[in-house]
Design an enzyme around this catalytic site. Structure first.
Site, PDB file in Angstrom:
ATOM      1  N   LYS A  42       1.039   0.265 -11.286  1.00 49.23           N
ATOM      2  CA  LYS A  42       0.533   0.929 -12.481  1.00 49.23           C
ATOM      3  C   LYS A  42       0.780   2.427 -12.348  1.00 49.23           C
ATOM      4  CE  LYS A  42      -1.922   0.697 -16.329  1.00 49.23           C
ATOM      5  NZ  LYS A  42      -1.009   1.704 -16.902  1.00 49.23           N
ATOM      6  N   LYS A  97      -5.320   5.955  -5.467  1.00 51.31           N
ATOM      7  CA  LYS A  97      -6.288   6.078  -6.561  1.00 51.31           C
ATOM      8  C   LYS A  97      -6.802   4.713  -7.015  1.00 51.31           C
ATOM      9  CE  LYS A  97      -4.930   8.983  -9.561  1.00 51.31           C
ATOM     10  NZ  LYS A  97      -4.206   9.614 -10.692  1.00 51.31           N
ATOM     11  N   LYS A 136       5.040   5.266 -10.678  1.00 51.93           N
ATOM     12  CA  LYS A 136       5.205   6.462 -11.507  1.00 51.93           C
ATOM     13  C   LYS A 136       6.638   6.490 -12.019  1.00 51.93           C
ATOM     14  CE  LYS A 136       2.444   9.817 -12.811  1.00 51.93           C
ATOM     15  NZ  LYS A 136       1.018   9.618 -13.131  1.00 51.93           N
ATOM     16  N   SER A 158      -7.091   2.493 -18.623  1.00 52.62           N
ATOM     17  CA  SER A 158      -5.846   1.747 -18.795  1.00 52.62           C
ATOM     18  C   SER A 158      -6.022   0.306 -18.311  1.00 52.62           C
ATOM     19  CB  SER A 158      -4.702   2.418 -18.029  1.00 52.62           C
ATOM     20  OG  SER A 158      -4.169   3.501 -18.752  1.00 52.62           O
TER      21      SER A 158
END
Length: 429
Positions: free
Chosen positions: A69, A93, A105, A357
């Site tokens: 993600k 995270k 990313k 999200s």
């Protein structure tokens, strides 16, 4: 000392904190290497008929905890090194807040402000075509980041669905509400940081109305955290963007600053009554001067690497809340810690965006639409629980909050790796 790249700096910090977590060597090695890194050249037909090529990237750093993600940014400085660092931080995270995701990313090396709306749509769709086999609801789920937004996510989702001939709202998060986006996504990053900041204030025994705050960076995250902290009673005495900063000892009305910025594209010390804005008494300062202000809480919400070994000694804030990714370089950590400054690290402070999200992904997969109240309630539960876990670990083991966040996250990932078998398992059979 040699200037290190953003990714090298992220790896130095990871190795240091992995050793602190007492991870075995095989686990550390697994975390030092991105799983997959892809670069493509995107051809774009311009409005004048010419064709240009843009470099585009996607890194799937680690998928031990689930599909990867991470956001997609459109920025002139996007490069492979930056994308890998951001994907690594996203890995940590997601583990910190307990999401079933690994980190990823992506981005395009482009100044989107130079593109027409139609060129921007063509480039966004080209990105999805370039990575159509690298992305998917069970594989890798993109989201908005720097200079991308819900409309761009909608274009990307539509392109993915066209390529794969399927309906797949769960392939992208941060979409328009009408296309399956979630309520509460617009202020999620700032709200998550705000919730962490409130918890820190409680733990420190501070009084909200006594708190002075300086915010470096007045984009989406910086605006929302400043707005929410002001509403809670804090005094926002300084705000900046890339052009400079404004300072007022008596504090600013954040909505007035935001309204003026939308109209003039500049931060001005104003107070607005409806559509009428008037200049209030304030000083114009630099971003460097803002970082050195004598405030209770400093919130770097702009770019990575703004606090270095050269300016860390000038920081006077009692606490730092990292909304930007990697705003404090590894080389400055010891200086900040020696000064006794509490730091809510980026891997916790800015996790509100990926958390909402995740909620959007759940809603898409189950065919639900949550109310704003449910989204914000669930976000508060996730963020306060993660903060309390990190705070307790730090207090019990004598760690900084950054160390505690990484130790907690790395141990979660380590347990998954070890469950699949490491050298210790195989040599003992």
């Amino acid at each position: 000392m040699t200037q290190h790249s953003t990714f090298e700096d992220a790896l130095f910090r990871l190795k240091s904190l992995a050793e602190l977590a007492n991870l075995n060597h095989e686990v550390i090695e697994a975390l030092l290497h991105p799983k997959q890194m892809m670069e493509v050249s995107l051809p774009l037909r311009m409005d004048d008929g010419s064709k240009k090529y843009y470099s585009a990237y996607r890194c799937r750093y680690n998928n031990y905890l689930g599909p990867t993600k991470g956001g997609v940014r459109f920025h002139p400085n996007v490069n492979e090194d930056e994308v890998k660092a951001l994907a690594l931080w996203m890995t940590i995270k997601c583990a910190v807040v307990g999401l079933p995701f690994g980190g990823a990313k992506g981005g395009i090396t482009v100044n989107p402000k130079e593109l027409s709306p139609m060129e921007l749509e063509r480039l966004s769709r080209a990105y999805m075509r370039g990575f159509a086999d690298f992305i998917g609801p069970h594989l890798d789920i993109p989201a908005p980041d720097v200079y991308t937004n819900s409309r761009i996510m909608g274009w990307m989702m539509a392109e993915y669905e066209s390529i794969h001939r399927t309906h797949a709202p769960d392939v992208i998060t941060g979409k328009p509400i009408e296309l399956g986006g979630s309520l509460g996504r617009d202020d999620a990053t700032g709200r998550g940081a705000y919730l962490c900041t409130l918890e820190l204030i409680k733990k420190m025994g501070w009084t909200l109305t006594d708190i002075k705050v300086a915010v470096q960076g007045f984009g989406n995250g910086g605006y929302h955290v400043a707005r929410l902290l002001q509403q809670a009673g804090c005094k926002i005495v300084a705000v900046s963007d890339s052009q400079g900063a404004v300072y007022s000892e008596s504090g600013f009305d954040i909505e007035s600053l935001w309204q003026e910025k939308q109209q003039s594209k500049q931060i001005k010390g104003v107070y607005c009554d409806d559509s009428v804005c008037g200049i209030i008494e304030h000083s114009t300062i630099t971003n460097e001067q803002l970082l050195a202000l004598d405030v209770d809480i400093l919130i770097p919400a702009a770019l990575e690497g703004v606090i270095t070994k050269h300016n860390a000694k000038d920081i006077k804030a009692k606490a730092i809340v990292e909304i930007a990714n990697g705003p404090i370089l590894f080389e400055a950590d010891d200086i900040i810690n020696t000064k006794g400054i509490k730091v809510i690290p980026d891997v916790l402070a800015n996790a509100g965006g990926v958390t909402v999200s995740y909620f959007e992904w759940i809603q898409n997969r189950s065919g639900q639409s949550w109310s704003l109240e449910k989204v914000q309630s669930q976000l508060k539960e996730k963020m306060t629980s993660a903060f309390d876990t990190v705070w307790t670990l730090a207090e019990n083991d004598g760690l900084t909050l950054r160390e505690a966040a990484y130790v907690n996250a790395l141990k979660k990932i380590s347990r998954v790796i070890e469950a699949q078998g490491t050298r210790q398992y195989f040599v003992s059979r």
